[in-house]
Design an enzyme around this catalytic site. Sequence first.
Site, PDB file in Angstrom:
ATOM      1  N   GLY A  91      20.312 -14.500  17.202  1.00  0.00           N
ATOM      2  CA  GLY A  91      19.248 -14.754  18.176  1.00  0.00           C
ATOM      3  C   GLY A  91      17.887 -14.226  17.791  1.00  0.00           C
ATOM      4  O   GLY A  91      17.760 -13.195  17.116  1.00  0.00           O
TER       5      GLY A  91
ATOM      6  N   HIS B 164      20.430 -26.607  22.156  1.00  0.00           N
ATOM      7  CA  HIS B 164      19.948 -26.336  20.789  1.00  0.00           C
ATOM      8  C   HIS B 164      20.635 -27.151  19.678  1.00  0.00           C
ATOM      9  O   HIS B 164      21.334 -26.605  18.819  1.00  0.00           O
ATOM     10  CB  HIS B 164      20.026 -24.844  20.476  1.00  0.00           C
ATOM     11  CG  HIS B 164      21.280 -24.133  20.895  1.00  0.00           C
ATOM     12  ND1 HIS B 164      22.554 -24.620  20.688  1.00  0.00           N
ATOM     13  CD2 HIS B 164      21.443 -22.945  21.518  1.00  0.00           C
ATOM     14  CE1 HIS B 164      23.434 -23.768  21.158  1.00  0.00           C
ATOM     15  NE2 HIS B 164      22.792 -22.743  21.672  1.00  0.00           N
TER      16      HIS B 164
ATOM     17  N   ASP C  28      27.144 -20.822  27.871  1.00  0.00           N
ATOM     18  CA  ASP C  28      26.302 -20.691  26.673  1.00  0.00           C
ATOM     19  C   ASP C  28      26.608 -19.434  25.889  1.00  0.00           C
ATOM     20  O   ASP C  28      26.774 -18.363  26.456  1.00  0.00           O
ATOM     21  CB  ASP C  28      24.826 -20.679  27.050  1.00  0.00           C
ATOM     22  CG  ASP C  28      23.956 -20.583  25.809  1.00  0.00           C
ATOM     23  OD1 ASP C  28      23.994 -21.511  24.994  1.00  0.00           O
ATOM     24  OD2 ASP C  28      23.279 -19.552  25.633  1.00  0.00           O
TER      25      ASP C  28
ATOM     26  N   ASP D 120      15.472 -20.969  23.518  1.00  0.00           N
ATOM     27  CA  ASP D 120      16.649 -20.118  23.322  1.00  0.00           C
ATOM     28  C   ASP D 120      16.214 -18.673  23.061  1.00  0.00           C
ATOM     29  O   ASP D 120      16.765 -17.990  22.198  1.00  0.00           O
ATOM     30  CB  ASP D 120      17.533 -20.641  22.179  1.00  0.00           C
ATOM     31  CG  ASP D 120      18.902 -19.970  22.129  1.00  0.00           C
ATOM     32  OD1 ASP D 120      19.260 -19.263  23.093  1.00  0.00           O
ATOM     33  OD2 ASP D 120      19.619 -20.141  21.117  1.00  0.00           O
TER      34      ASP D 120
ATOM     35  N   ARG E   1      19.071 -11.110  29.825  1.00  0.00           N
ATOM     36  CA  ARG E   1      19.914  -9.924  29.548  1.00  0.00           C
ATOM     37  C   ARG E   1      20.267  -9.049  30.745  1.00  0.00           C
ATOM     38  O   ARG E   1      21.123  -8.175  30.625  1.00  0.00           O
ATOM     39  CB  ARG E   1      19.261  -9.034  28.480  1.00  0.00           C
ATOM     40  CG  ARG E   1      18.892  -9.719  27.183  1.00  0.00           C
ATOM     41  CD  ARG E   1      20.089 -10.331  26.488  1.00  0.00           C
ATOM     42  NE  ARG E   1      19.788 -10.819  25.142  1.00  0.00           N
ATOM     43  CZ  ARG E   1      20.481 -11.761  24.525  1.00  0.00           C
ATOM     44  NH1 ARG E   1      21.512 -12.326  25.139  1.00  0.00           N
ATOM     45  NH2 ARG E   1      20.165 -12.136  23.314  1.00  0.00           N
TER      46      ARG E   1
ATOM     47  N   HIS F  33      26.825 -25.115  24.934  1.00  0.00           N
ATOM     48  CA  HIS F  33      26.687 -24.588  23.572  1.00  0.00           C
ATOM     49  C   HIS F  33      27.905 -25.126  22.831  1.00  0.00           C
ATOM     50  O   HIS F  33      29.039 -24.793  23.189  1.00  0.00           O
ATOM     51  CB  HIS F  33      26.696 -23.059  23.627  1.00  0.00           C
ATOM     52  CG  HIS F  33      26.817 -22.369  22.308  1.00  0.00           C
ATOM     53  ND1 HIS F  33      25.800 -21.607  21.777  1.00  0.00           N
ATOM     54  CD2 HIS F  33      27.834 -22.309  21.408  1.00  0.00           C
ATOM     55  CE1 HIS F  33      26.186 -21.108  20.613  1.00  0.00           C
ATOM     56  NE2 HIS F  33      27.433 -21.513  20.379  1.00  0.00           N
TER      57      HIS F  33
END
Length: 428
Positions: free
Chosen positions: A323, A231, A151, A304, A63, A178
Amino acid sequence: MGILLKGGKVLTGANEQKDLDILVEGTNIAELGNGLREEGHTVIDVAGKLITPGLVDLHIHLREPGGEQKETIETGTKAAARGGFTTVAAMPNTKPVPDNVEQLQWVNERIKETGDVRVLPYASITVRQAGKELTDFEGLKNAGAFAFTDDGVGVQSADMMLQAMHLAKQNDAVIVAHCEENTLIHKGSVHEGVFSEKHGLNGIPSICEAVQIARDVLLAEAAGARYHVCHVSTKESVRVIKDAKAAGIKVTAEVTPHHLLLCDEDIPGLDTNYKMNPPLRSKEDRQALIEAYRTGVIDFLATDHAPHTKEDKDQGMEFAPFGIVGLETAFPLLYTHLVQKGILTLQELVDGFTSKPSEAFELSFGKIEIGGIADLTVIDLEHEEKINPDNFLSKGKNTPFGGWNCKGWPVLTIVEGSIKYEKESVHA
């Protein structure tokens, strides 16, 4: 003076364990054996505990910059160390995006200043992850980009992705994707299935993921590029990846703990801690993922890890961000609910977080050998405790696994010979 891990157990590669002392001097493993000399070293008694290579997670979100209220490089890497991870790869969906050399250099400096474990930064495939203009692959690779990904959003243009594949091939880089076809999302917030129907929510169909993987593996074949699928969540995706591997296409794939442990029927109500992207799929999808991982169609495990604030997650199932966090709970969850139940072997679990991701991305980690980098994780397979999000070192508390009882907790994490996490009871 070094660190001597005394009396631990290591896996031998045949699902068996043997007792081993490990001496760390400087940043490397100096000796392996039994009854190693203790004089002059800091001795840590790890008798009966499992010693593994440092765990590797190639899909996390830190982040920073731009989302420091959710996580920072410092808090995220402390959480990683607590979870036994010594190497993590940070996704580029930050503000600003690391889509140019200057921004990537800033990220690398920040990692050096505040990172507790090794962080490999991704660069984006397209400028601002907007899918309109390719980034400078050569410049970014030279500046330390681990791999290239947008992603969080699938690259929608086939031509753009093919050009990216060619650039990746030229620069010996991996395209990491992704996979989501935007025209099939229909403002969905959960999987199109039992739960979406029951609660009247727009669903995200399985085909949304698989159709883009099918496109991408053919583009990777055409370009001769190395391609990795993030994922994986559906049985259709598994089938496409299996066929691509059989055809000799250079494709690898990962699966998350939550997709191995949960399906949409497990969602207890409109709890946004169960909202992630890709969403929890059907029971059949979950079984297909477990089988694909066991047979090597899916190569390795990744969390993830996606921290969010409580305020963000309190916006309801339709509007809350996707998430969940995963760094501090991944190993104990999978050990307790897959290994102890006989679904995976301990070797299969450890390999999925050590040697397998390292092999897939040609990294020098994931093994214990004399002269090798001293990245080591000590795990207490017997200690049992409940997952309590309030105790997380991550700023994110957003997990569906609060209250789950688990064994297999990391108690000591060593990165390049330095102790980065130590549970108090280990080193009295």
